[in-house]
Design a protein around this motif. Structure first.
Motif, short mmCIF file in Angstrom:
data_model
loop_
_atom_site.label_atom_id
_atom_site.label_comp_id
_atom_site.label_asym_id
_atom_site.label_seq_id
_atom_site.Cartn_x
_atom_site.Cartn_y
_atom_site.Cartn_z
N ILE A 20 12.75 55.19 -15.19
CA ILE A 20 11.86 54.19 -15.76
C ILE A 20 11.11 54.73 -16.98
O ILE A 20 10.97 54.05 -18.01
CB ILE A 20 10.86 53.69 -14.70
N SER A 21 10.63 55.96 -16.88
CA SER A 21 9.87 56.54 -18.01
C SER A 21 10.76 56.72 -19.24
O SER A 21 10.29 56.57 -20.38
CB SER A 21 9.26 57.88 -17.60
N ILE A 22 12.04 57.03 -19.03
CA ILE A 22 12.98 57.15 -20.15
C ILE A 22 13.19 55.79 -20.79
O ILE A 22 13.19 55.64 -22.03
CB ILE A 22 14.32 57.75 -19.68
N ALA A 23 13.40 54.75 -19.96
CA ALA A 23 13.61 53.40 -20.48
C ALA A 23 12.41 52.91 -21.27
O ALA A 23 12.54 52.32 -22.36
CB ALA A 23 13.92 52.45 -19.32
N VAL A 24 11.21 53.17 -20.75
CA VAL A 24 9.99 52.74 -21.45
C VAL A 24 9.83 53.51 -22.75
O VAL A 24 9.41 52.94 -23.77
CB VAL A 24 8.77 52.93 -20.53
N SER A 25 10.18 54.78 -22.75
CA SER A 25 10.08 55.57 -23.98
C SER A 25 11.00 55.03 -25.06
O SER A 25 10.60 54.85 -26.22
CB SER A 25 10.41 57.04 -23.68
N ILE A 26 12.25 54.73 -24.68
CA ILE A 26 13.21 54.19 -25.66
C ILE A 26 12.73 52.84 -26.18
O ILE A 26 12.75 52.58 -27.40
CB ILE A 26 14.61 54.07 -25.02
N ALA A 27 12.28 51.96 -25.29
CA ALA A 27 11.83 50.63 -25.71
C ALA A 27 10.61 50.72 -26.61
O ALA A 27 10.49 49.99 -27.61
CB ALA A 27 11.52 49.78 -24.48
#
Length: 462
Positions: free
Chosen positions: A123-130
């Motif tokens: 989740i933290s990776i997805a939020v970082s990319i977004a």
């Protein structure tokens, strides 16, 4: 789309302008992407990415205008999350954009690899990319020209294919090829659709894209990052259009509910996903007025829920999922670099040698006494030398004339201080004394008449 590196041939190098084009690394519907090298003076070079318009489009004025619009727009967006355009090269048969080379992998490749490996994106990776993409979008949306006039840029093609994850852990938005802006030379006709259908907002399907249309596309992208597969499954184009227009889209929690029941997702993550789902649903609203107003506002809502992963963590995720792509890409670059170095001539440091030579010559000249003056005269140019020669010749001519005049007038009149001076009679010198007896007797010396030095007349007493 990206081509598997193993399928790429190694074509002969070609030069376009000041760029040497190497191997093709990607191909899309309009253009191909090549590793290229910028060539500068004194052996300077830099690896760049060259985007070449396909030959069948290079003669189409509309496609060329779109291509050049991408350069104009992207070159004005100065942000770490946007890949800039550095140069444009046009020849009789080539139209090429030069972009900064980003060493990494496209997001759609990473999502496919993760899905095939049954790996969920943290989740933290997805939020970082977004959040990175939203930051880049906000910079594009707020872009103004040199006079401060808003350019009203809309990307219109936000999708995993147009997001690069670099090895420094940064997500970067690229490809403004169909972007809309007030400065664009190419104008999309009203009602004409541009973009990828699966990531398009309802108003975009009607040809009326706004900045909120980009936020809709980003919401779809984030949904796919968290769920792990495409939002829209096997549907016909008509069915997909109806789904988008009606807003009948699946939510994140509905799609992942079964995994939560299987304890594949713990309660802490499930709570985070529920909060993010509300942000995504607002971004997917059918009515533009119900969506987030700006990309900055949507980014702030996301990072308030989950702390984005650090660039180091994103880079580690990239290496773990896309290591095959990176290894092949690094191998290709190493091969091209080796070939290029082998074929380059040895460049002598000519400027340094000339500078050292000048310093040595200056040191030798400083040790000579009169040479600096002579060299300084020569340095001033031929006009000074000619003037000096003319002065010398003139002086000689005047001297000769004076000698001729003095020989024709035996009693010259001398003037000093505007007073007359009397000339005394010449004085006859006695004959010289006879020489010693031991020495031979020389011939008698000729009489020499020397005029005495005239003394000025005394001034009368008052």
């Amino acid at each position: 789309m990206t081509i598997p590196l193993s399928e790429l041939a190694a074509p002969a190098e070609m030069t376009v302008g000041r760029y040497v084009l190497h191997r093709q690394i990607a191909r899309g519907g309009m253009a191909t992407i090549h590793i290229a090298r910028l060539m500068g003076d004194e052996g300077f070079s830099r690896i760049v990415a060259a985007k070449r318009l396909l030959p069948e489009f290079a003669e189409d004025a509309e496609f060329v205008a779109m291509f050049l619009d991408e350069a104009r727009i992207a070159s004005k967006v100065h942000h770490r999350n946007v890949v800039p355009v550095l140069d444009v090269v046009t020849t009789d048969d080539e139209v090429m954009l030069v972009q900064e080379y980003v060493h990494g992998a496209p997001l759609h490749y990473l999502l496919n690899k993760a899905r095939h490996a049954s790996l969920r994106v943290p989740i933290s990776i997805a939020v970082s990319i977004a959040s990175h993409v939203l930051a880049g979008l906000h910079a594009a949306h707020e872009l103004v020209d040199e006079l401060g006039v808003p350019l009203e840029v809309v990307h219109r093609d936000v999708s995993p294919q147009n997001v690069m994850i670099s090895t420094d852990g940064t997500a970067r938005l690229l490809d403004f090829g169909i972007a809309k802006a007030t400065m664009a030379a190419h104008v999309t006709r009203e009602g004409t659709y541009k973009g990828k259908l699966a990531y398009s907002a309802p108003e975009q399907l009607h040809g009326r894209a706004t900045r909120q249309s980009d936020l809709y596309s980003l919401a779809v992208l984030l949904w796919e990052l968290l769920v792990g597969h495409r939002m829209h499954g096997a549907q016909s184009e008509a069915q997909l259009v109806a789904t988008i227009m009606n807003g009948a889209l699946p939510t994140i929690t509905e799609t992942l509910g079964a995994e939560h029941e299987w304890d594949a997702i713990d309660d802490s993550e499930w709570s985070q996903l529920g909060a993010i789902d509300r942000v995504v649903r607002k971004g997917l609203a059918v009515d533009v007025n119900d969506r987030w107003k700006t990309a900055l506002e949507m980014e702030a809502a996301l990072v308030a829920i989950v702390q984005p992963a650090s660039p180091t963590m994103v880079a580690a995720w990239l290496r773990s999922v896309g290591h095959e792509h990176l290894e092949k890409l690094e191998k290709v670059i190493a091969m091209e670099e080796t070939s290029w170095r082998r074929n380059q001539p040895v460049l002598l440091p000519t400027r340094r040698v000339n500078a050292e030579t000048r310093r040595a010559n200056a040191a030798e000249i400083s040790q000579l006494g009169s040479l600096p003056q002579r060299s300084s005269l020569l340095h001033r140019g031929p006009h000074v030398v000619i003037a000096l020669l003319a002065m010398l010749v003139g002086g000689l001519v005047i001297g000769v004339i004076g000698m001729l005049r003095s020989s024709s007038d035996p009693t010259p009149t001398a003037r000093a201080s505007n007073a007359q001076v009397e000339v005394a009679e010449p004085i006859e010198l006695d004959e010289p004394a006879p020489a010693l007896a031991s020495a031979p007797t020389p011939a008698p010396a000729a009489r020499v008449t020397v005029p005495p030095i005239a003394e000025p007349a005394s001034e009368p007493e008052v």
